[in-house]
Design a protein around this motif. Structure first.
Motif, PDB file in Angstrom:
ATOM      1  N   ALA A  51       5.657  13.282 -25.671  1.00 13.09           N
ATOM      2  CA  ALA A  51       6.652  14.273 -26.084  1.00 13.09           C
ATOM      3  C   ALA A  51       8.035  13.992 -25.505  1.00 13.09           C
ATOM      4  O   ALA A  51       9.043  14.329 -26.128  1.00 13.09           O
ATOM      5  CB  ALA A  51       6.195  15.670 -25.674  1.00 13.09           C
ATOM      6  N   THR A  52       8.083  13.392 -24.319  1.00 13.55           N
ATOM      7  CA  THR A  52       9.371  13.169 -23.652  1.00 13.55           C
ATOM      8  C   THR A  52       9.896  11.750 -23.802  1.00 13.55           C
ATOM      9  O   THR A  52      11.052  11.486 -23.478  1.00 13.55           O
ATOM     10  CB  THR A  52       9.268  13.484 -22.148  1.00 13.55           C
ATOM     11  N   GLY A  53       9.038  10.846 -24.242  1.00 12.61           N
ATOM     12  CA  GLY A  53       9.463   9.460 -24.408  1.00 12.61           C
ATOM     13  C   GLY A  53       9.512   8.663 -23.120  1.00 12.61           C
ATOM     14  O   GLY A  53      10.089   7.577 -23.087  1.00 12.61           O
ATOM     15  N   ILE A  54       8.906   9.193 -22.056  1.00 12.67           N
ATOM     16  CA  ILE A  54       8.857   8.424 -20.808  1.00 12.67           C
ATOM     17  C   ILE A  54       7.471   7.806 -20.656  1.00 12.67           C
ATOM     18  O   ILE A  54       6.524   8.216 -21.332  1.00 12.67           O
ATOM     19  CB  ILE A  54       9.219   9.289 -19.575  1.00 12.67           C
ATOM     20  N   ALA A  55       7.353   6.864 -19.776  1.00 11.51           N
ATOM     21  CA  ALA A  55       6.068   6.197 -19.554  1.00 11.51           C
ATOM     22  C   ALA A  55       5.052   7.190 -18.977  1.00 11.51           C
ATOM     23  O   ALA A  55       5.419   8.103 -18.225  1.00 11.51           O
ATOM     24  CB  ALA A  55       6.246   5.014 -18.609  1.00 11.51           C
ATOM     25  N   GLU A  56       3.791   6.998 -19.319  1.00  6.33           N
ATOM     26  CA  GLU A  56       2.738   7.895 -18.831  1.00  6.33           C
ATOM     27  C   GLU A  56       2.681   7.930 -17.309  1.00  6.33           C
ATOM     28  O   GLU A  56       2.533   8.997 -16.708  1.00  6.33           O
ATOM     29  CB  GLU A  56       1.382   7.472 -19.398  1.00  6.33           C
ATOM     30  N   ASP A  57       2.803   6.768 -16.666  1.00 13.40           N
ATOM     31  CA  ASP A  57       2.784   6.734 -15.206  1.00 13.40           C
ATOM     32  C   ASP A  57       3.936   7.545 -14.619  1.00 13.40           C
ATOM     33  O   ASP A  57       3.771   8.247 -13.621  1.00 13.40           O
ATOM     34  CB  ASP A  57       2.858   5.296 -14.687  1.00 13.40           C
ATOM     35  N   ALA A  58       5.107   7.455 -15.243  1.00 10.51           N
ATOM     36  CA  ALA A  58       6.269   8.214 -14.767  1.00 10.51           C
ATOM     37  C   ALA A  58       6.056   9.709 -14.976  1.00 10.51           C
ATOM     38  O   ALA A  58       6.414  10.521 -14.117  1.00 10.51           O
ATOM     39  CB  ALA A  58       7.532   7.752 -15.482  1.00 10.51           C
ATOM     40  N   ALA A  59       5.462  10.081 -16.105  1.00 14.24           N
ATOM     41  CA  ALA A  59       5.186  11.504 -16.364  1.00 14.24           C
ATOM     42  C   ALA A  59       4.191  12.044 -15.344  1.00 14.24           C
ATOM     43  O   ALA A  59       4.396  13.125 -14.777  1.00 14.24           O
ATOM     44  CB  ALA A  59       4.634  11.684 -17.787  1.00 14.24           C
ATOM     45  N   ARG A  60       3.136  11.291 -15.090  1.00 13.79           N
ATOM     46  CA  ARG A  60       2.127  11.696 -14.102  1.00 13.79           C
ATOM     47  C   ARG A  60       2.773  11.829 -12.720  1.00 13.79           C
ATOM     48  O   ARG A  60       2.522  12.785 -11.993  1.00 13.79           O
ATOM     49  CB  ARG A  60       0.985  10.695 -14.064  1.00 13.79           C
ATOM     50  N   GLU A  61       3.623  10.872 -12.352  1.00 15.14           N
ATOM     51  CA  GLU A  61       4.283  10.898 -11.047  1.00 15.14           C
ATOM     52  C   GLU A  61       5.188  12.125 -10.918  1.00 15.14           C
ATOM     53  O   GLU A  61       5.188  12.790  -9.883  1.00 15.14           O
ATOM     54  CB  GLU A  61       5.098   9.612 -10.834  1.00 15.14           C
ATOM     55  N   ARG A  62       5.935  12.437 -11.961  1.00 17.47           N
ATOM     56  CA  ARG A  62       6.801  13.625 -11.918  1.00 17.47           C
ATOM     57  C   ARG A  62       5.980  14.903 -11.789  1.00 17.47           C
ATOM     58  O   ARG A  62       6.353  15.814 -11.052  1.00 17.47           O
ATOM     59  CB  ARG A  62       7.673  13.698 -13.170  1.00 17.47           C
ATOM     60  N   MET A  63       4.880  14.972 -12.522  1.00 18.74           N
ATOM     61  CA  MET A  63       4.016  16.151 -12.442  1.00 18.74           C
ATOM     62  C   MET A  63       3.426  16.286 -11.045  1.00 18.74           C
ATOM     63  O   MET A  63       3.386  17.383 -10.481  1.00 18.74           O
ATOM     64  CB  MET A  63       2.911  16.054 -13.507  1.00 18.74           C
ATOM     65  N   LEU A  64       2.982  15.180 -10.477  1.00 19.75           N
ATOM     66  CA  LEU A  64       2.415  15.195  -9.131  1.00 19.75           C
ATOM     67  C   LEU A  64       3.471  15.577  -8.094  1.00 19.75           C
ATOM     68  O   LEU A  64       3.183  16.347  -7.172  1.00 19.75           O
ATOM     69  CB  LEU A  64       1.791  13.841  -8.795  1.00 19.75           C
ATOM     70  N   GLU A  65       4.684  15.090  -8.254  1.00 17.84           N
ATOM     71  CA  GLU A  65       5.767  15.464  -7.337  1.00 17.84           C
ATOM     72  C   GLU A  65       6.020  16.967  -7.375  1.00 17.84           C
ATOM     73  O   GLU A  65       6.244  17.588  -6.339  1.00 17.84           O
ATOM     74  CB  GLU A  65       7.056  14.712  -7.691  1.00 17.84           C
ATOM     75  N   GLU A  66       5.979  17.561  -8.563  1.00 17.42           N
ATOM     76  CA  GLU A  66       6.184  19.010  -8.686  1.00 17.42           C
ATOM     77  C   GLU A  66       5.052  19.780  -8.016  1.00 17.42           C
ATOM     78  O   GLU A  66       5.285  20.762  -7.312  1.00 17.42           O
ATOM     79  CB  GLU A  66       6.317  19.417 -10.155  1.00 17.42           C
ATOM     80  N   VAL A  67       3.820  19.332  -8.218  1.00 15.79           N
ATOM     81  CA  VAL A  67       2.672  19.967  -7.566  1.00 15.79           C
ATOM     82  C   VAL A  67       2.828  19.893  -6.048  1.00 15.79           C
ATOM     83  O   VAL A  67       2.649  20.890  -5.346  1.00 15.79           O
ATOM     84  CB  VAL A  67       1.344  19.311  -8.020  1.00 15.79           C
ATOM     85  N   MET A  68       3.188  18.730  -5.543  1.00 14.63           N
ATOM     86  CA  MET A  68       3.336  18.566  -4.092  1.00 14.63           C
ATOM     87  C   MET A  68       4.489  19.424  -3.553  1.00 14.63           C
ATOM     88  O   MET A  68       4.396  19.972  -2.459  1.00 14.63           O
ATOM     89  CB  MET A  68       3.538  17.093  -3.727  1.00 14.63           C
TER      90      MET A  68
END
Length: 151
Positions: A51-68
Motif C-alpha cells: 500500500a505504501t510502496g516501500i520494501a516489506e523489510d522497511a515496513a516491518r522495521e517501521r512497525m517494530l520501531e513503533e511497537v518498541m
C-alpha cells in the motif's frame, strides 16, 4: 529462589491496570519481569509495504520501531526501577506466551482481559481462557477497568 514474572501485554493505555499489578507483584516478590508483546500486526507488513510502496523489510522495521516506542513509554511510565526484559514475538499469541513462559522459567504469568461476555467469546475466542488452560505456572488475570459507558 528468584521469582520471574512474565507480563503478557498489549502496549497501550488500556494495559495500565495490568502493568501496575505486575509492578506491584515484582516489587513485593523481588521479581524480574519479562514484558512480552506478541505483535500480530507485524504479519500485515506485506500489505503495508504494498500500500505504501516501500520494501516489506522497511515496513516491518517501521512497525517494530513503533511497537518498541510504545513499549518503552509504558515501561518508563509504569515499570520504572524494575528489572525488565522486553520481548516482541510474532505468531500465535497463546503459543508464544507459553513458549516464553517455559523459556524464561516464569514463576508467575500476568495477563489482562477484556472481560468479554460468553456470547462474544464464542464468536471471537478468548486468549485469556486459552492461557489459563495451558499455563505452566500460576496466572494473575487483571480485568480491564470499565469506563462510565461500560458500567
Amino acid at each position: 529462589m528468584a521469582h520471574s514474572i512474565l507480563l503478557a501485554v498489549r502496549p497501550d493505555e488500556r494495559a495500565t491496570a495490568t502493568l501496575e499489578t505486575a509492578a506491584w507483584l515484582a516489587r513485593d516478590l523481588g521479581a524480574s519481569i519479562t514484558l512480552l508483546y506478541v505483535a500480530v500486526e507485524l504479519s500485515t507488513a506485506p500489505q503495508v509495504a504494498n500500500a505504501t510502496g516501500i520494501a516489506e523489510d522497511a515496513a516491518r522495521e517501521r512497525m517494530l520501531e513503533e511497537v518498541m516506542r510504545q513499549i518503552e513509554a509504558l515501561v518508563r511510565k509504569r515499570l520504572a526501577g524494575l528489572d525488565i526484559t522486553v520481548q516482541v514475538e510474532e505468531g500465535d499469541i497463546v503459543e508464544r506466551i507459553m513458549a516464553v513462559a517455559a523459556a524464561t522459567g516464569a514463576s508467575l504469568l500476568v495477563v489482562g482481559t477484556h472481560g468479554r461476555t460468553a456470547a462474544s467469546r464464542l464468536v471471537l475466542g478468548d486468549i485469556t481462557d486459552d492461557v489459563l488452560k495451558a499455563a505452566p505456572c500460576p496466572v494473575v488475570v487483571v480485568p480491564r477497568p470499565r469506563g462510565p459507558s461500560e458500567a
